[in-house]
Design an enzyme around this catalytic site. Structure first.
Site, PDB file in Angstrom:
ATOM      1  N   LYS A   1       1.126  -0.921   0.216  1.00  0.00           N
ATOM      2  CA  LYS A   1       0.066  -0.300  -0.154  1.00  0.00           C
ATOM      3  C   LYS A   1       0.909   1.192  -0.086  1.00  0.00           C
ATOM      4  O   LYS A   1       0.574   2.043  -1.074  1.00  0.00           O
ATOM      5  CB  LYS A   1      -0.729   0.498   1.420  1.00  0.00           C
ATOM      6  CG  LYS A   1      -1.453   1.757   1.234  1.00  0.00           C
ATOM      7  CD  LYS A   1      -2.809   1.236   2.658  1.00  0.00           C
ATOM      8  CE  LYS A   1      -1.747   1.760   4.339  1.00  0.00           C
ATOM      9  NZ  LYS A   1      -1.578   3.219   4.168  1.00  0.00           N
ATOM     10  N   ASN A   2       1.770   1.379   1.125  1.00  0.00           N
ATOM     11  CA  ASN A   2       2.479   2.650   1.117  1.00  0.00           C
ATOM     12  C   ASN A   2       3.730   2.936   0.304  1.00  0.00           C
ATOM     13  O   ASN A   2       4.190   3.341  -0.543  1.00  0.00           O
ATOM     14  CB  ASN A   2       2.954   2.733   2.784  1.00  0.00           C
ATOM     15  CG  ASN A   2       2.325   2.964   3.526  1.00  0.00           C
ATOM     16  OD1 ASN A   2       0.864   2.978   3.382  1.00  0.00           O
ATOM     17  ND2 ASN A   2       2.221   2.790   4.512  1.00  0.00           N
TER      18      ASN A   2
ATOM     19  N   CYS B   1      -6.017  12.279  12.742  1.00  0.00           N
ATOM     20  CA  CYS B   1      -6.777  11.171  12.275  1.00  0.00           C
ATOM     21  C   CYS B   1      -6.800  10.371  13.428  1.00  0.00           C
ATOM     22  O   CYS B   1      -5.601  11.604  14.940  1.00  0.00           O
ATOM     23  CB  CYS B   1      -6.594  10.362  11.392  1.00  0.00           C
ATOM     24  SG  CYS B   1      -4.368   9.312  11.936  1.00  0.00           S
TER      25      CYS B   1
ATOM     26  N   ARG C   1      -1.045  14.370  13.138  1.00  0.00           N
ATOM     27  CA  ARG C   1      -0.466  14.956  11.029  1.00  0.00           C
ATOM     28  C   ARG C   1      -0.014  16.062  10.966  1.00  0.00           C
ATOM     29  O   ARG C   1      -1.085  16.067   9.899  1.00  0.00           O
ATOM     30  CB  ARG C   1      -1.063  13.507  10.529  1.00  0.00           C
ATOM     31  CG  ARG C   1      -1.445  11.863  11.494  1.00  0.00           C
ATOM     32  CD  ARG C   1      -1.981  11.049  10.786  1.00  0.00           C
ATOM     33  NE  ARG C   1      -0.954  10.521  10.381  1.00  0.00           N
ATOM     34  CZ  ARG C   1      -0.966   9.742   9.550  1.00  0.00           C
ATOM     35  NH1 ARG C   1      -1.992   8.535   9.355  1.00  0.00           N
ATOM     36  NH2 ARG C   1      -0.034   8.693   8.727  1.00  0.00           N
TER      37      ARG C   1
ATOM     38  N   ASP D   1       3.295   1.395  12.403  1.00  0.00           N
ATOM     39  CA  ASP D   1       2.712   0.683  11.594  1.00  0.00           C
ATOM     40  C   ASP D   1       2.483  -1.219  11.899  1.00  0.00           C
ATOM     41  O   ASP D   1       1.660  -2.127  11.869  1.00  0.00           O
ATOM     42  CB  ASP D   1       2.568  -0.018  10.086  1.00  0.00           C
ATOM     43  CG  ASP D   1       1.828   2.110   9.378  1.00  0.00           C
ATOM     44  OD1 ASP D   1       1.829   2.864  10.254  1.00  0.00           O
ATOM     45  OD2 ASP D   1       2.678   1.880   8.070  1.00  0.00           O
TER      46      ASP D   1
ATOM     47  N   ARG E   1      -8.936  -0.827   3.876  1.00  0.00           N
ATOM     48  CA  ARG E   1      -8.486   0.308   3.134  1.00  0.00           C
ATOM     49  C   ARG E   1      -6.719  -0.033   3.378  1.00  0.00           C
ATOM     50  O   ARG E   1      -6.286   0.096   2.013  1.00  0.00           O
ATOM     51  CB  ARG E   1      -8.476   1.059   4.319  1.00  0.00           C
ATOM     52  CG  ARG E   1      -9.268   2.095   4.716  1.00  0.00           C
ATOM     53  CD  ARG E   1      -8.454   3.216   5.524  1.00  0.00           C
ATOM     54  NE  ARG E   1      -7.648   4.199   4.893  1.00  0.00           N
ATOM     55  CZ  ARG E   1      -7.075   5.061   5.840  1.00  0.00           C
ATOM     56  NH1 ARG E   1      -7.521   5.193   6.905  1.00  0.00           N
ATOM     57  NH2 ARG E   1      -6.391   5.400   5.173  1.00  0.00           N
TER      58      ARG E   1
HETATM   59  C1  UD1 Z   1       3.381   7.374   6.251  1.00  0.00           C
HETATM   60  C2  UD1 Z   1       3.421   5.969   6.330  1.00  0.00           C
HETATM   61  C3  UD1 Z   1       2.905   5.315   7.139  1.00  0.00           C
HETATM   62  C4  UD1 Z   1       3.890   5.083   8.200  1.00  0.00           C
HETATM   63  C5  UD1 Z   1       4.551   6.224   8.267  1.00  0.00           C
HETATM   64  C6  UD1 Z   1       5.413   5.946   9.525  1.00  0.00           C
HETATM   65  C7  UD1 Z   1       2.669   6.142   3.937  1.00  0.00           C
HETATM   66  C8  UD1 Z   1       1.004   6.592   2.949  1.00  0.00           C
HETATM   67  N1  UD1 Z   1       1.694   6.425   4.779  1.00  0.00           N
HETATM   68  O1  UD1 Z   1       2.884   7.956   6.977  1.00  0.00           O
HETATM   69  O2  UD1 Z   1       1.163   4.244   7.240  1.00  0.00           O
HETATM   70  O3  UD1 Z   1       2.725   4.936   9.615  1.00  0.00           O
HETATM   71  O4  UD1 Z   1       4.684   6.484   6.827  1.00  0.00           O
HETATM   72  O5  UD1 Z   1       6.018   5.256   9.338  1.00  0.00           O
HETATM   73  O6  UD1 Z   1       3.225   5.551   3.236  1.00  0.00           O
HETATM   74  N2  UD1 Z   1       4.876  14.959  11.314  1.00  0.00           N
HETATM   75  C9  UD1 Z   1       5.558  16.042  11.620  1.00  0.00           C
HETATM   76  N3  UD1 Z   1       5.287  16.812  10.846  1.00  0.00           N
HETATM   77  C10 UD1 Z   1       5.178  16.659   9.281  1.00  0.00           C
HETATM   78  C11 UD1 Z   1       5.518  15.191   9.023  1.00  0.00           C
HETATM   79  C12 UD1 Z   1       5.494  14.463   9.587  1.00  0.00           C
HETATM   80  O7  UD1 Z   1       5.613  17.157  12.592  1.00  0.00           O
HETATM   81  O8  UD1 Z   1       4.600  17.775   7.954  1.00  0.00           O
HETATM   82  C13 UD1 Z   1       5.135  14.052  12.254  1.00  0.00           C
HETATM   83  C14 UD1 Z   1       3.666  13.338  12.399  1.00  0.00           C
HETATM   84  O9  UD1 Z   1       3.212  13.366  12.966  1.00  0.00           O
HETATM   85  C15 UD1 Z   1       4.450  11.708  13.132  1.00  0.00           C
HETATM   86  C16 UD1 Z   1       6.079  11.489  12.568  1.00  0.00           C
HETATM   87  O10 UD1 Z   1       6.632  12.974  12.135  1.00  0.00           O
HETATM   88  O11 UD1 Z   1       4.670  11.941  14.339  1.00  0.00           O
HETATM   89  C17 UD1 Z   1       6.068  10.362  10.826  1.00  0.00           C
HETATM   90  O12 UD1 Z   1       5.121  11.171  10.184  1.00  0.00           O
HETATM   91  P1  UD1 Z   1       5.466  10.984   8.877  1.00  0.00           P
HETATM   92  O13 UD1 Z   1       7.145   9.935   8.409  1.00  0.00           O
HETATM   93  O14 UD1 Z   1       5.364  11.894   7.412  1.00  0.00           O
HETATM   94  O15 UD1 Z   1       4.066   9.365   8.373  1.00  0.00           O
HETATM   95  P2  UD1 Z   1       3.368   9.967   7.338  1.00  0.00           P
HETATM   96  O16 UD1 Z   1       3.976   9.918   5.555  1.00  0.00           O
HETATM   97  O17 UD1 Z   1       2.226  10.529   6.829  1.00  0.00           O
END
Ligand code: UD1
Length: 416
Positions: A22-23, A116, A121, A305, A397
């Site tokens: 998925k990711n 969420c 996030r 995850d 999902r």
């Molecule tokens: C992706 C994965 C998700 C996985 C996550 C962490 C996809 C579609 N989803 O999510 O399944 O759980 O990586 O391995 O690939 N953060 C900030 N500011 C930002 C962005 C992120 O503070 O602008 C924080 C988030 O709140 C969280 C952490 O960084 O605490 C990790 O987030 P991130 O690595 O960005 O995860 P996703 O890309 O959303």
């Protein structure tokens, strides 16, 4: 909205094929917007999140066809850069449209994907990085509006190696003017897949050391096809389910090399694990040991995850385990449901202290999110008697057909 019915209490046994990731697939779908032509993705999982992203791409003007597990996206005509509210809010990963739409059309407007159930996030890292690349954002509480006259390469340091922010910067940088150096980039396997995909389409991306990427902008990308790698989280789910039920399983088409942290942990618990190319054999008949301490970390650490599924598995280990969540602030939502089954879990901030019990009780359960739902499936497989799990759509999902897969492993599970 369906529920799952599971008769637990017997070991998983058998062989199962692992679906596409998925990711891995989601960013390739958004990256297809950068290509004025066709993108073909093989081994694409048929799951709700991919359907939702495909719908979103259609509203932007893409033509999409699905044949079994091959998806073709024709992004020759992009007619809109406004992403509809309903679809954006349904799926957090729509934030990954920012980079590609700015690269292709120089503008984008979308509702904020918002928080969420697993945490707040925010998108600050995405926005700060893109601002350095000559993108202007109009700030409003509910919407993100961004535009650029021309994307420009920049030196960017991510204060946290966010997966999504890394993907957005890469996708913005491939068509930007000049060179981008991205430091403290995420290094999850999904990032490697995205880079490989873009390089095949003509992008110039080079890895410098472990955490840095150099991206030289090119004028345009060309049509490309790619096979999506297998899903390491789905593979991990089935392994943990086999540990919880003390079974013996074989995973085919498994991403063994991406699963070192989990495999190390399974061995600590007493499982025999053997990886041979893309086949993984596991004997978990005597895998009952607890885990003294484990924390979720960015790759190659233990993935957030899989945290809920590990938590469910540890509820029936013989002894006390400590599990710390360091990535998302609110990812123990499944604990009350597990307690209803007789699990002994104490939460203290981001830590869960789990005292193994000799058995879980089957009961009526509710899934509130994807991975928490998968954790309940594991608990129900381990429990004595018949459980039902409402909210099966959350599980859909990310899992193509969890009933089919677990039936291959001799589980009694069906969707009602
Ligand atoms: C992706 C994965 C998700 C996985 C996550 C962490 C996809 C579609 N989803 O999510 O399944 O759980 O990586 O391995 O690939 N953060 C900030 N500011 C930002 C962005 C992120 O503070 O602008 C924080 C988030 O709140 C969280 C952490 O960084 O605490 C990790 O987030 P991130 O690595 O960005 O995860 P996703 O890309 O959303």
């Amino acid at each position: 909205m369906g529920s799952l019915s599971i008769k637990g209490g017997r070991p998983l046994n058998g062989e199962v094929n692992i679906q596409g990731s998925k990711n891995g697939a989601l960013p390739l779908l958004t990256a297809s917007l950068l290509i004025s032509g066709k993108t073909v993705l093989h081994n694409c999982p048929r799951i709700k999140d991919i359907d939702a992203m495909a719908q979103l791409l259609k509203t932007l003007g893409c033509e999409i066809t699905f044949e079994k597990n091959t998806i073709t996206i024709d992004a020759t005509q992009i007619c809109d850069t406004h992403c509809p509210q309903k679809q954006v809010q349904a799926m957090r990963s729509s934030i990954m449209l920012l980079g590609p739409l700015l690269g292709r059309c120089q503008s984008v407007r979308m509702n904020r994907p918002g928080g969420c159930v697993i945490g707040e996030r925010p998108t600050d890292l995405h926005e700060a990085a893109l601002q350095k690349m000559n993108v202007r954002f109009e700030t409003a509480p509910d919407t993100i509006t961004a535009y650029t006259e021309k994307l420009k390469g920049a030196d960017i340091y991510l204060t946290f190696p966010s997966v999504g922010a890394t993907e957005n910067v890469i996708m913005a940088a491939v068509l930007a003017e000049g060179v981008t150096h991205l430091k403290n980039a995420a290094r999850e396997p999904e990032i490697e897949l995205l880079c490989e995909f873009l390089k095949r389409a003509g992008a110039k991306i080079r890895r410098i050391g472990e955490n840095e990427l150099e991206i030289r902008g090119v004028k345009c990308l060309h049509e490309v096809s790619m096979k999506v790698m297998p899903d390491r989280i789905v593979a991990g789910t089935y392994l943990l389910a086999a540990v919880a039920t003390k079974g013996q399983v074989v995973l085919r088409n498994a991403p063994c090399r991406q699963m070192d942290s989990l495999i190390g942990l399974l061995r600590q618990m007493g499982a025999g694990v053997l990886a041979d190319h893309d086949i993984l054999y596991m004997d978990a008949e005597s895998a009952y040991l607890p885990v003294e301490y484990v924390q979720t970390q960015v790759y190659p650490g233990f993935p957030t995850d899989l945290q809920s599924m590990l938590l469910a598995t540890l509820t029936v280990a013989r002894g006390e385990s400590v599990l710390e969540e360091t990535i998302f602030e609110d990812r123990f939502k499944v604990v009350p449901e597990l307690r209803n089954m007789g699990a002994d879990i104490r939460e203290e901030g981001r830590r869960a202290y789990i005292k193994g019990v000799s058995f879980l009780r089957a009961t009526h359960l509710t899934a509130y999110e994807l991975r928490g739902g998968a954790a309940l499936v594991i608990a129900a497989l381990a429990a004595r008697g018949e459980s039902t799990i409402d909210g099966a759509h959350f599980i859909e999902r990310g899992y193509e057909n969890i009933c089919r897969d677990l039936q291959c492993l001799n589980a009694e599970i069906c969707l009602q």
